[in-house]
Design a protein around this motif. Structure first.
Motif: not given
Length: 82
Positions: A1-5, A8-20
């Motif tokens: 996994m590549t770390l990036t700063t 967007t909030v939408e991308e973070l939300t999507k990533l969290i939803e996928e992991k959950v």
């Protein structure tokens, strides 16, 4: 996994939803098993009308014999025997 700063909030939300969802699916599979056997998913799509489905339910419904105990009576027996 590549770390990036730059996320967007939408991308973070999507990533969290996928992991959950992945974690939930793994846990449910561990608890209940996989539903990959026959009928999961249905092998053929059911093209019956609702009337045909209702008719099939009526034709295949099981009716207990006369004098059989109700589910409430059976539960009370189990409760009282403990």
């Amino acid at each position: 996994m590549t770390l990036t700063t730059q996320i967007t909030v939408e991308e973070l939300t999507k990533l969290i939803e996928e992991k959950v969802e992945e974690a939930f699916s793994r846990r449910m599979s561990a608890l209940l098993g996989d539903f990959d056997g026959p009928g999961f998913p249905p092998e053929e799509e059911d093209h019956r009308t609702m009337e045909e489905v209702y008719k099939s339910i009526d034709e295949n419904m099981w009716t207990p014999p006369p004098g059989a105990k109700s589910s409430l009576e059976l539960l009370r027996e189990i409760r009282d025997s403990q």
